[in-house]
Design a protein around this motif. Structure first.
Motif, PDB file in Angstrom:
ATOM      1  N   VAL A   1       0.855  -1.177   0.000  1.00  0.00           N
ATOM      2  CA  VAL A   1       0.000   0.000   0.000  1.00  0.00           C
ATOM      3  C   VAL A   1       0.896   1.234   0.000  1.00  0.00           C
ATOM      4  N   LYS A   2       0.622   2.153  -0.928  1.00  0.00           N
ATOM      5  CA  LYS A   2       1.365   3.407  -0.980  1.00  0.00           C
ATOM      6  C   LYS A   2       0.406   4.540  -0.636  1.00  0.00           C
ATOM      7  N   ILE A   3       0.673   5.199   0.481  1.00  0.00           N
ATOM      8  CA  ILE A   3      -0.148   6.312   0.955  1.00  0.00           C
ATOM      9  C   ILE A   3       0.717   7.567   0.896  1.00  0.00           C
ATOM     10  N   GLY A   4       0.431   8.441  -0.047  1.00  0.00           N
ATOM     11  CA  GLY A   4       1.330   9.571  -0.286  1.00  0.00           C
ATOM     12  C   GLY A   4       2.661   9.046  -0.769  1.00  0.00           C
ATOM     13  N   GLU A   5       3.689   9.261   0.013  1.00  0.00           N
ATOM     14  CA  GLU A   5       5.026   8.753  -0.327  1.00  0.00           C
ATOM     15  C   GLU A   5       5.428   7.574   0.546  1.00  0.00           C
ATOM     16  N   THR A   6       4.535   7.144   1.425  1.00  0.00           N
ATOM     17  CA  THR A   6       4.838   6.043   2.340  1.00  0.00           C
ATOM     18  C   THR A   6       4.396   4.716   1.740  1.00  0.00           C
ATOM     19  N   VAL A   7       5.299   3.753   1.690  1.00  0.00           N
ATOM     20  CA  VAL A   7       4.993   2.428   1.137  1.00  0.00           C
ATOM     21  C   VAL A   7       4.978   1.410   2.280  1.00  0.00           C
ATOM     22  N   ILE A   8       3.895   0.636   2.376  1.00  0.00           N
ATOM     23  CA  ILE A   8       3.721  -0.327   3.468  1.00  0.00           C
ATOM     24  C   ILE A   8       3.442  -1.693   2.868  1.00  0.00           C
ATOM     25  N   PRO A   9       4.293  -2.690   3.121  1.00  0.00           N
ATOM     26  CA  PRO A   9       4.028  -4.039   2.610  1.00  0.00           C
ATOM     27  C   PRO A   9       2.914  -4.704   3.406  1.00  0.00           C
ATOM     28  N   SER A  10       2.038  -5.416   2.712  1.00  0.00           N
ATOM     29  CA  SER A  10       0.982  -6.189   3.366  1.00  0.00           C
ATOM     30  C   SER A  10       1.543  -7.560   3.772  1.00  0.00           C
ATOM     31  N   TYR A  11       0.691  -8.516   4.038  1.00  0.00           N
ATOM     32  CA  TYR A  11       1.145  -9.853   4.427  1.00  0.00           C
ATOM     33  C   TYR A  11       0.117 -10.879   3.960  1.00  0.00           C
ATOM     34  N   ASP A  12       0.565 -12.070   3.753  1.00  0.00           N
ATOM     35  CA  ASP A  12      -0.306 -13.184   3.367  1.00  0.00           C
ATOM     36  C   ASP A  12      -0.591 -14.006   4.619  1.00  0.00           C
ATOM     37  N   ALA A  13      -1.860 -13.998   5.066  1.00  0.00           N
ATOM     38  CA  ALA A  13      -2.210 -14.658   6.325  1.00  0.00           C
ATOM     39  C   ALA A  13      -1.966 -16.156   6.278  1.00  0.00           C
ATOM     40  N   THR A  14      -2.027 -16.764   5.092  1.00  0.00           N
ATOM     41  CA  THR A  14      -1.844 -18.213   4.996  1.00  0.00           C
ATOM     42  C   THR A  14      -0.384 -18.613   5.132  1.00  0.00           C
ATOM     43  N   ALA A  15       0.536 -17.640   4.983  1.00  0.00           N
ATOM     44  CA  ALA A  15       1.965 -17.961   5.026  1.00  0.00           C
ATOM     45  C   ALA A  15       2.565 -17.742   6.401  1.00  0.00           C
ATOM     46  N   LEU A  16       1.745 -17.315   7.364  1.00  0.00           N
ATOM     47  CA  LEU A  16       2.261 -17.003   8.694  1.00  0.00           C
ATOM     48  C   LEU A  16       1.712 -17.977   9.722  1.00  0.00           C
ATOM     49  N   THR A  17       2.519 -18.294  10.702  1.00  0.00           N
ATOM     50  CA  THR A  17       2.104 -19.184  11.792  1.00  0.00           C
ATOM     51  C   THR A  17       2.623 -18.642  13.116  1.00  0.00           C
ATOM     52  N   GLY A  18       2.093 -19.167  14.199  1.00  0.00           N
ATOM     53  CA  GLY A  18       2.595 -18.832  15.528  1.00  0.00           C
ATOM     54  C   GLY A  18       2.482 -17.360  15.855  1.00  0.00           C
ATOM     55  N   ASP A  19       3.549 -16.844  16.499  1.00  0.00           N
ATOM     56  CA  ASP A  19       3.558 -15.452  16.936  1.00  0.00           C
ATOM     57  C   ASP A  19       3.501 -14.486  15.762  1.00  0.00           C
ATOM     58  N   ALA A  20       4.101 -14.884  14.631  1.00  0.00           N
ATOM     59  CA  ALA A  20       4.085 -14.005  13.457  1.00  0.00           C
ATOM     60  C   ALA A  20       2.663 -13.772  12.965  1.00  0.00           C
ATOM     61  N   ALA A  21       1.822 -14.807  13.022  1.00  0.00           N
ATOM     62  CA  ALA A  21       0.436 -14.674  12.574  1.00  0.00           C
ATOM     63  C   ALA A  21      -0.349 -13.722  13.469  1.00  0.00           C
ATOM     64  N   LYS A  22       0.054 -13.635  14.745  1.00  0.00           N
ATOM     65  CA  LYS A  22      -0.623 -12.719  15.657  1.00  0.00           C
ATOM     66  C   LYS A  22      -0.083 -11.299  15.535  1.00  0.00           C
ATOM     67  N   ALA A  23       1.214 -11.179  15.291  1.00  0.00           N
ATOM     68  CA  ALA A  23       1.833  -9.855  15.275  1.00  0.00           C
ATOM     69  C   ALA A  23       1.599  -9.111  13.959  1.00  0.00           C
ATOM     70  N   ALA A  24       1.538  -9.830  12.841  1.00  0.00           N
ATOM     71  CA  ALA A  24       1.452  -9.183  11.530  1.00  0.00           C
ATOM     72  C   ALA A  24       0.215  -8.300  11.367  1.00  0.00           C
ATOM     73  N   PRO A  25      -0.989  -8.780  11.724  1.00  0.00           N
ATOM     74  CA  PRO A  25      -2.172  -7.924  11.533  1.00  0.00           C
ATOM     75  C   PRO A  25      -2.074  -6.612  12.299  1.00  0.00           C
ATOM     76  N   ALA A  26      -1.656  -6.680  13.556  1.00  0.00           N
ATOM     77  CA  ALA A  26      -1.578  -5.467  14.358  1.00  0.00           C
ATOM     78  C   ALA A  26      -0.524  -4.513  13.807  1.00  0.00           C
ATOM     79  N   ALA A  27       0.622  -5.062  13.405  1.00  0.00           N
ATOM     80  CA  ALA A  27       1.699  -4.214  12.887  1.00  0.00           C
ATOM     81  C   ALA A  27       1.293  -3.545  11.574  1.00  0.00           C
ATOM     82  N   PHE A  28       0.634  -4.325  10.686  1.00  0.00           N
ATOM     83  CA  PHE A  28       0.221  -3.762   9.405  1.00  0.00           C
ATOM     84  C   PHE A  28      -0.842  -2.686   9.607  1.00  0.00           C
ATOM     85  N   THR A  29      -1.841  -2.992  10.438  1.00  0.00           N
ATOM     86  CA  THR A  29      -2.907  -2.015  10.680  1.00  0.00           C
ATOM     87  C   THR A  29      -2.355  -0.738  11.284  1.00  0.00           C
TER      88      THR A  29
END
Length: 583
Positions: free
Chosen positions: A415-443
């Protein structure tokens, strides 16, 4: 208007107002109810499901039209009235008693939809009976004016539901403190800033009170309906032995009568339906969920627009007795089709200037071909877990306008907002703590970038958005302008809706009138109109434009103008509606 004629209109209109009140309570509280019964789904999908549960009541309306339309033509208008009001009132009362998803699991939303379908069946038989009953009592040169009182009942029922909701909401929230929102594990749900998310008492349990209170209206409605007498036209027809023995087959099984059902549906009712629901229910949904106006203020604004605009029903109904029904209905559809694309952005700009200004910031979602899905899932079987879907749903929740770009080389959407670029994540590729941390970090990253771009995500810090402290807190330039915009939408509603009952009555003879007009009316309003909010929301989410869903009513209304101009007969306001009874 004689005393007897006034009694007929009062008896028909009062009961119908209460029936519409029951039906529209859900529409007014769709977002709150969605949070109670569709908690298993993400927020963006939950809104679609809540609207679809609302639409379920509309989907079955044509079946109610068939069942009760045939009964009305076979056994009479009065007794069919009593059946429809009883089914509607009990179904509404039971919604108020129904436990939430957290208590009953998947059974709760299933039962909710069943109750909505029962409401739809009852309403499918209600409107045709009320329109026919009044029209058959009306003087020949005032059918449009008399039936316009029936046309006001839908709007007055909505207004009554809003007033009851506002009163209960104000009282409950003033006397009971908010409660912390808990997740499935019993832990507090946090806002993006780390504070606990709170739910107001009305949103938690107070919303049930208007549903439970409808039992009082049911008793009043039953009493009123018991005082009604059978239509004199129907009694005369029965006495002469001219009643139809198979009204459905006679109404729709022959081209002579069936063609009028098709003409009525595509040349009148489809356009009327989308204009009606765009001007009232979608406007309410839009101002709450897209413009981000709090529900109390949104209800106040819409309620005042209904108060100001409702007299348009009687004006256009009376005008149709003089110049005809067809030109008024088609003119309303045409004006709506030409102006919606300007009116709704103006509503955003006026009600929430900070949000409107922020929507001009370029936002781009870049993803690989095939990574993005059409996020419309009415049966709840699909899971939108790709990086593109996650990116789009996150933006949609904040009413962000964005464009989509396909990049074959992209492995993960960004996602590019103005000049800021933010990578998303694929929920099916994450497990464990990463699956919990990714949504909050991305949001958090997206919200930070949107805030920097001017998006007013913290509602309590947005001083530009309208906010009413009480029902009469409307006397500022901004609030008056919002009410005027909403009133304009209501006036378009009155143009298309005021003459429609008289027009439909005039297309069919007495022996099949109840059946003949009920089916096209409820297919148009139940399917074309009732699905409008959910369809428009899904289109907007797919296109990345919060106004993209408006193409649905624009195209339907435009098509009705063309079809109606070519095929709908003119001059029906001069017709003797009893001339064909002996045939």
């Amino acid at each position: 208007m004689t005393g007897e004629e006034k009694k007929v209109i009062l008896a028909s209109s009062a009961g119908t107002i209460f029936e519409w009140y029951d039906f529209y309570l859900y529409g007014s509280l769709a977002a709150i109810i969605g949070a109670q019964y569709f908690t298993a789904f993400p927020e963006a999908t939950r809104n679609v499901f809540a609207l679809l549960a609302f639409a379920a009541g509309f989907i079955v309306r044509p079946f109610g039209a068939l069942v009760f339309g045939a009964l009305g033509d076979l056994v009479g208008r009065k007794y069919t009235f009593l059946m429809t009001i009883l089914i509607m009132g009990l179904s509404t009362f039971l919604v108020g008693l129904l436990p939430s998803y957290n208590s009953w699991g998947a059974a709760a939303p299933v039962i909710l939809i069943i109750l909505r379908m029962l409401q739809g069946l009852a309403l499918g038989g209600e409107y045709g009976g009320a329109a026919v009953y009044v029209a058959e009592h009306a003087p020949a040169n005032q059918r449009g004016y008399f039936t316009a009182f029936i046309q006001t009942t839908a709007t007055l029922g909505l207004l009554l539901s809003l007033i009851v909701i506002l009163a209960v909401q104000g009282y409950v929230n003033a006397n009971w403190a908010p409660t912390a929102v808990l997740d499935a594990a019993g832990a507090a749900v946090l806002n993006p800033d780390g504070s606990p998310r709170m739910i107001k008492a009305f949103d938690l349990w107070g919303w049930r009170i208007p549903f439970l209170g409808s039992i009082v209206l049911l008793l009043i409605s039953l009493y009123i309906r018991m005082q009604m007498h059978e239509s004199p036209a129907f009694k005369k027809m029965k006495e002469e032995g001219a009643a139809s023995k198979a009204p459905l087959r006679e109404a729709f099984g022959t081209w002579k009568n069936g063609k009028f059902a098709l003409i009525a549906l595509f040349g009148l009712v489809a356009g009327q339906a989308v204009v009606w629901y765009s001007g009232q229910f979608y406007a309410l949904f839009f101002i709450q969920n897209v413009v981000k106006v709090d529900s109390f203020t949104a209800n106040v604004m819409v309620a005042w627009s209904l108060i100001l605009g409702t007299s348009g029903f009687l004006f256009f109904g009376s005008l149709s007795d003089k110049i005809g029904r067809k030109p008024i209905i088609l003119a309303g559809c045409l004006i709506a089709a030409l102006t919606y694309k300007f009116v709704f952005p103006l509503l955003t700009e006026t009600a929430n200037p900070a949000l409107y200004a922020a929507q001009q910031t370029p936002v781009v979602v870049t993803a690989a071909p095939g990574d993005c899905s059409f996020q419309f899932n009415p049966v709840g079987t699909a899971k939108f877990t790709s990086s593109c879907d996650i990116a789009k749903s996150t933006l949609a929740r904040s009413s962000v306008n964005y464009t989509s770009v396909e990049d074959p080389a992209a492995t993960t959407a960004q996602v590019k907002i103005g000049e800021t670029v933010i990578p998303s994540y694929d929920a099916t590729a994450l497990t464990g703590d990463a699956a919990k941390a990714a949504p909050a970090a991305f949001t958090k990253s997206v919200n930070d970038a949107l805030t920097a771009a001017g998006y007013p995500l913290a509602a309590d810090k947005n001083t530009s958005v309208i906010k009413a402290a009480h029902f009469f807190d409307i006397f500022t330039g901004q609030k008056i302008m919002v009410i005027l915009i909403l009133t304009y939408l209501i006036l378009l509603v009155t143009m298309v809706y005021a003459p429609i009952a008289a027009m439909l009555v005039e297309l069919f003879p007495t022996r099949i009138r109840y059946s003949g007009l009920s089916l096209p009316y409820h297919i148009g309003n139940g399917w074309f109109g009732g699905l409008m909010p959910a369809t428009a929301f899904a289109i907007s989410a797919q296109t990345g434009n919060v106004y993209g869903g408006l193409w649905y009513p624009i195209i339907i209304a435009g098509a009705t103008v063309v079809i109606g101009a070519l095929f709908v007969p003119g001059g029906t306001h001069k017709k003797d509606i009893f001339a064909d009874d002996a045939k």
